[in-house]
Structures are given as structure tokens and as C-alpha cells.
Write a protein that holds these residues in place. Structure first.
Motif, mmCIF file in Angstrom:
data_model
loop_
_atom_site.group_PDB
_atom_site.id
_atom_site.type_symbol
_atom_site.label_atom_id
_atom_site.label_comp_id
_atom_site.label_asym_id
_atom_site.label_seq_id
_atom_site.Cartn_x
_atom_site.Cartn_y
_atom_site.Cartn_z
ATOM 1 N N VAL A 14 7.305 14.109 8.398
ATOM 2 C CA VAL A 14 7.372 15.225 7.468
ATOM 3 C C VAL A 14 6.791 14.728 6.157
ATOM 4 O O VAL A 14 7.143 13.641 5.684
ATOM 5 C CB VAL A 14 8.822 15.720 7.268
ATOM 6 N N VAL A 15 5.879 15.509 5.598
ATOM 7 C CA VAL A 15 5.279 15.185 4.307
ATOM 8 C C VAL A 15 5.326 16.427 3.436
ATOM 9 O O VAL A 15 5.520 17.546 3.929
ATOM 10 C CB VAL A 15 3.815 14.689 4.442
ATOM 11 N N GLN A 16 5.119 16.202 2.163
ATOM 12 C CA GLN A 16 5.041 17.310 1.220
ATOM 13 C C GLN A 16 3.680 17.243 0.543
ATOM 14 O O GLN A 16 3.298 16.191 0.011
ATOM 15 C CB GLN A 16 6.145 17.200 0.179
ATOM 16 N N ALA A 17 2.962 18.355 0.584
ATOM 17 C CA ALA A 17 1.642 18.399 -0.049
ATOM 18 C C ALA A 17 1.822 18.488 -1.559
ATOM 19 O O ALA A 17 2.650 19.248 -2.056
ATOM 20 C CB ALA A 17 0.848 19.598 0.455
ATOM 21 N N GLY A 18 1.059 17.671 -2.259
ATOM 22 C CA GLY A 18 1.064 17.705 -3.718
ATOM 23 C C GLY A 18 -0.186 18.392 -4.218
ATOM 24 O O GLY A 18 -0.833 19.140 -3.491
ATOM 25 N N ARG A 19 -0.556 18.109 -5.439
ATOM 26 C CA ARG A 19 -1.775 18.682 -6.010
ATOM 27 C C ARG A 19 -2.988 17.941 -5.472
ATOM 28 O O ARG A 19 -2.957 16.728 -5.312
ATOM 29 C CB ARG A 19 -1.734 18.562 -7.519
ATOM 30 N N GLY A 20 -4.032 18.693 -5.209
ATOM 31 C CA GLY A 20 -5.259 18.080 -4.702
ATOM 32 C C GLY A 20 -5.015 17.417 -3.357
ATOM 33 O O GLY A 20 -4.499 18.019 -2.447
ATOM 34 N N ARG A 21 -5.362 16.144 -3.278
ATOM 35 C CA ARG A 21 -5.199 15.422 -2.016
ATOM 36 C C ARG A 21 -3.926 14.581 -2.001
ATOM 37 O O ARG A 21 -3.715 13.783 -1.094
ATOM 38 C CB ARG A 21 -6.431 14.552 -1.761
ATOM 39 N N VAL A 23 -0.310 13.568 -1.198
ATOM 40 C CA VAL A 23 0.661 13.868 -0.145
ATOM 41 C C VAL A 23 1.818 12.891 -0.294
ATOM 42 O O VAL A 23 1.607 11.684 -0.440
ATOM 43 C CB VAL A 23 0.024 13.748 1.263
ATOM 44 N N ILE A 24 3.024 13.427 -0.245
ATOM 45 C CA ILE A 24 4.217 12.618 -0.421
ATOM 46 C C ILE A 24 4.940 12.479 0.920
ATOM 47 O O ILE A 24 5.307 13.488 1.525
ATOM 48 C CB ILE A 24 5.158 13.271 -1.457
ATOM 49 N N PRO A 25 5.144 11.251 1.401
ATOM 50 C CA PRO A 25 5.870 11.084 2.659
ATOM 51 C C PRO A 25 7.350 11.406 2.461
ATOM 52 O O PRO A 25 7.949 11.024 1.462
ATOM 53 C CB PRO A 25 5.663 9.603 2.997
ATOM 54 N N VAL A 26 7.927 12.124 3.413
ATOM 55 C CA VAL A 26 9.346 12.489 3.355
ATOM 56 C C VAL A 26 10.127 11.735 4.429
ATOM 57 O O VAL A 26 11.154 11.124 4.141
ATOM 58 C CB VAL A 26 9.531 14.017 3.516
ATOM 59 N N ALA A 27 9.626 11.780 5.671
ATOM 60 C CA ALA A 27 10.320 11.110 6.779
ATOM 61 C C ALA A 27 9.331 10.808 7.896
ATOM 62 O O ALA A 27 8.342 11.518 8.075
ATOM 63 C CB ALA A 27 11.444 11.989 7.307
ATOM 64 N N VAL A 28 9.628 9.764 8.641
ATOM 65 C CA VAL A 28 8.804 9.415 9.798
ATOM 66 C C VAL A 28 9.698 8.730 10.824
ATOM 67 O O VAL A 28 10.642 8.017 10.469
ATOM 68 C CB VAL A 28 7.603 8.508 9.414
ATOM 69 N N THR A 121 -3.937 3.140 10.847
ATOM 70 C CA THR A 121 -2.652 2.727 10.272
ATOM 71 C C THR A 121 -2.854 2.199 8.853
ATOM 72 O O THR A 121 -2.080 2.530 7.945
ATOM 73 C CB THR A 121 -1.975 1.673 11.167
ATOM 74 N N ALA A 122 -3.897 1.409 8.651
ATOM 75 C CA ALA A 122 -4.186 0.883 7.306
ATOM 76 C C ALA A 122 -4.485 2.014 6.330
ATOM 77 O O ALA A 122 -4.000 2.014 5.187
ATOM 78 C CB ALA A 122 -5.356 -0.093 7.362
ATOM 79 N N MET A 123 -5.254 2.998 6.762
ATOM 80 C CA MET A 123 -5.614 4.106 5.881
ATOM 81 C C MET A 123 -4.400 4.966 5.547
ATOM 82 O O MET A 123 -4.212 5.336 4.384
ATOM 83 C CB MET A 123 -6.709 4.972 6.520
ATOM 84 N N ILE A 124 -3.577 5.274 6.524
ATOM 85 C CA ILE A 124 -2.421 6.137 6.256
ATOM 86 C C ILE A 124 -1.423 5.406 5.363
ATOM 87 O O ILE A 124 -0.783 6.009 4.505
ATOM 88 C CB ILE A 124 -1.789 6.678 7.561
ATOM 89 N N THR A 125 -1.315 4.102 5.521
ATOM 90 C CA THR A 125 -0.445 3.293 4.657
ATOM 91 C C THR A 125 -0.942 3.363 3.218
ATOM 92 O O THR A 125 -0.157 3.554 2.281
ATOM 93 C CB THR A 125 -0.401 1.829 5.154
ATOM 94 N N ARG A 126 -2.250 3.237 3.039
ATOM 95 C CA ARG A 126 -2.859 3.280 1.702
ATOM 96 C C ARG A 126 -2.757 4.682 1.101
ATOM 97 O O ARG A 126 -2.374 4.839 -0.062
ATOM 98 C CB ARG A 126 -4.315 2.842 1.781
ATOM 99 N N ILE A 127 -3.107 5.702 1.870
ATOM 100 C CA ILE A 127 -3.105 7.088 1.374
ATOM 101 C C ILE A 127 -1.718 7.492 0.880
ATOM 102 O O ILE A 127 -1.577 8.130 -0.160
ATOM 103 C CB ILE A 127 -3.582 8.060 2.472
ATOM 104 N N LEU A 128 -0.696 7.111 1.637
ATOM 105 C CA LEU A 128 0.669 7.511 1.286
ATOM 106 C C LEU A 128 1.366 6.517 0.357
ATOM 107 O O LEU A 128 2.508 6.746 -0.039
ATOM 108 C CB LEU A 128 1.495 7.726 2.558
ATOM 109 N N GLY A 129 0.689 5.411 0.049
ATOM 110 C CA GLY A 129 1.267 4.420 -0.856
ATOM 111 C C GLY A 129 2.512 3.761 -0.292
ATOM 112 O O GLY A 129 3.452 3.442 -1.033
ATOM 113 N N LEU A 130 2.505 3.537 1.020
ATOM 114 C CA LEU A 130 3.662 2.921 1.678
ATOM 115 C C LEU A 130 3.668 1.416 1.450
ATOM 116 O O LEU A 130 2.608 0.784 1.399
ATOM 117 C CB LEU A 130 3.629 3.222 3.182
ATOM 118 N N SER A 131 4.848 0.840 1.354
ATOM 119 C CA SER A 131 4.946 -0.604 1.133
ATOM 120 C C SER A 131 4.645 -1.386 2.409
ATOM 121 O O SER A 131 4.248 -2.543 2.349
ATOM 122 C CB SER A 131 6.336 -0.970 0.606
#
Length: 189
Positions: A14-21, A23-28, A121-131
Motif C-alpha cells: 500500500v502506498v500513498q501518492a504525493g505531489r508529482g512523482r 510516493v509514500i510507502p505505507v505497508a508491504v 528492487t534497487a530502483m524501488i528502494t531508491r524511489i521510495l527512500g527505503l533504508s
């Protein structure tokens, strides 16, 4: 909500769309069903899991990976059964379901429709700013599906609006033609 369908492992996000591109991760997470169980028990387990996620997070839309032939017909059939359960859960809530092919998701996330799991996996980690990278890959794929839809939703909405406007214009033109024909027939009488 992004869903990477599978019978053994089904990725949910589950993610939440923010402004522009943004995206905030909520749960996985990942729902698992034992391969030793019979199909009906596995589908029931998947149904319970997706319904819990939908109850807990109340998504507005569901993005699911489109089933495609992977070479193993048995795998495709099992995945198709799982997709049916997942789509039904969304339909019961009146949720819009958008389906994306793996290459559409890869292209949206990495710019390369043939990106491998590691790149995705590397891109989604970067896009969502995951640790750290989401694990297993099904979780990362579910996030990628959700992000892909967030980025494509504005375009899909514009396309739907254009199609609706075109349909209205076509209906108006048909009315005008019908009125002109009726007028011409009345003059001939």
C-alpha cells in the motif's frame, strides 16, 4: 494497493501518492500458502489475506500484475486462479482494478522494460527512500506495481476524460444527423 499475484507467495503493498512523482510507502508484505495444501485451501487462505489487507488499509484502487505465459502452464493456471480471487476481493468493494504487464512496470520504474529483479528492487528502494530493500522479491514487485500505477493514474484519468468527451460529441452528432434526416423526411412528405 499493489499486488504481485502468486499462489505460493503473493506480494501486497500500500502506498500513498504525493505531489508529482512522490510516493509514500505505507505497508508491504507477503501472503504465503503451503504448496502441500490443496488448491481450494490455498485460494481460501489468499482470499482471507487480501481481504484483511483491504479491510486494514482501505485502498482506492488496486494495481495487479497481468498474468502472462511463463512457459509453465501449471504455474500460469495457478496464478490465474489467484488473480481471480484478488480481483473478486476488489470488485466486492467496488474498487477499480488496473492490470499491468511486467514489462510495463519495469519500464515505468527503471526505464528498461527488461530490467532484472535486482535492478527493480534497487530502483524501488531508491524511489521510495527505503533504508533497506524489501524482501522477498514479491514484496518489491508489489511496491513497484503500486508506484507504477501512481505514476500512470493521471494519464489514465486524462485518457478517460478525453474518451468521455469524444463519446458525448459523437452522441450529439448522431442526434443532429437524426434530426436533420427527420426534418428532410418531413419536408418530402
Amino acid at each position: 494497493m499493489g499486488i504481485d499475484p502468486g499462489l505460493t507467495r503473493c506480494g501486497f503493498s500500500v502506498v500513498q501518492a504525493g505531489r508529482g512523482r512522490s510516493v509514500i510507502p505505507v505497508a508491504v508484505g507477503v501472503a504465503r500458502t503451503p504448496s502441500t495444501d490443496d488448491l481450494t485451501a490455498r485460494l481460501l487462505g489468499l482470499s482471507k489475506a487480501v481481504n484483511e489487507w483491504m479491510d486494514d488499509y482501505q485502498p482506492d484502487v488496486v494495481a495487479i500484475e497481468r498474468v502472462f505465459e511463463r512457459g509453465n502452464v501449471s504455474t500460469v493456471i495457478h496464478t490465474a486462479h489467484a488473480v481471480g480471487v484478488l480481483v473478486l476481493a476488489a470488485a466486492e468493494r467496488g474498487l477499480d482494478v488496473q492490470m499491468y504487464t511486467p514489462s510495463e512496470v519495469k519500464k515505468a520504474i527503471s526505464g528498461n522494460g527488461r530490467a532484472d529483479k535486482k535492478q527493480m528492487t534497487a530502483m524501488i528502494t531508491r524511489i521510495l527512500g527505503l533504508s533497506e530493500a524489501p524482501k522477498p522479491a514479491d514484496a518489491a514487485d508489489a511496491l513497484a506495481l503500486a508506484v507504477c500505477h501512481c505514476w500512470r493514474a493521471p494519464m489514465l484519468a486524462r485518457q478517460a476524460a478525453v474518451a468521455e468527451q469524444q463519446a458525448k460529441q459523437l452522441a450529439k452528432q448522431k442526434e443532429m444527423i437524426a434530426a436533420a434526416r427527420a426534418n428532410a423526411l418531413a419536408k418530402e412528405s
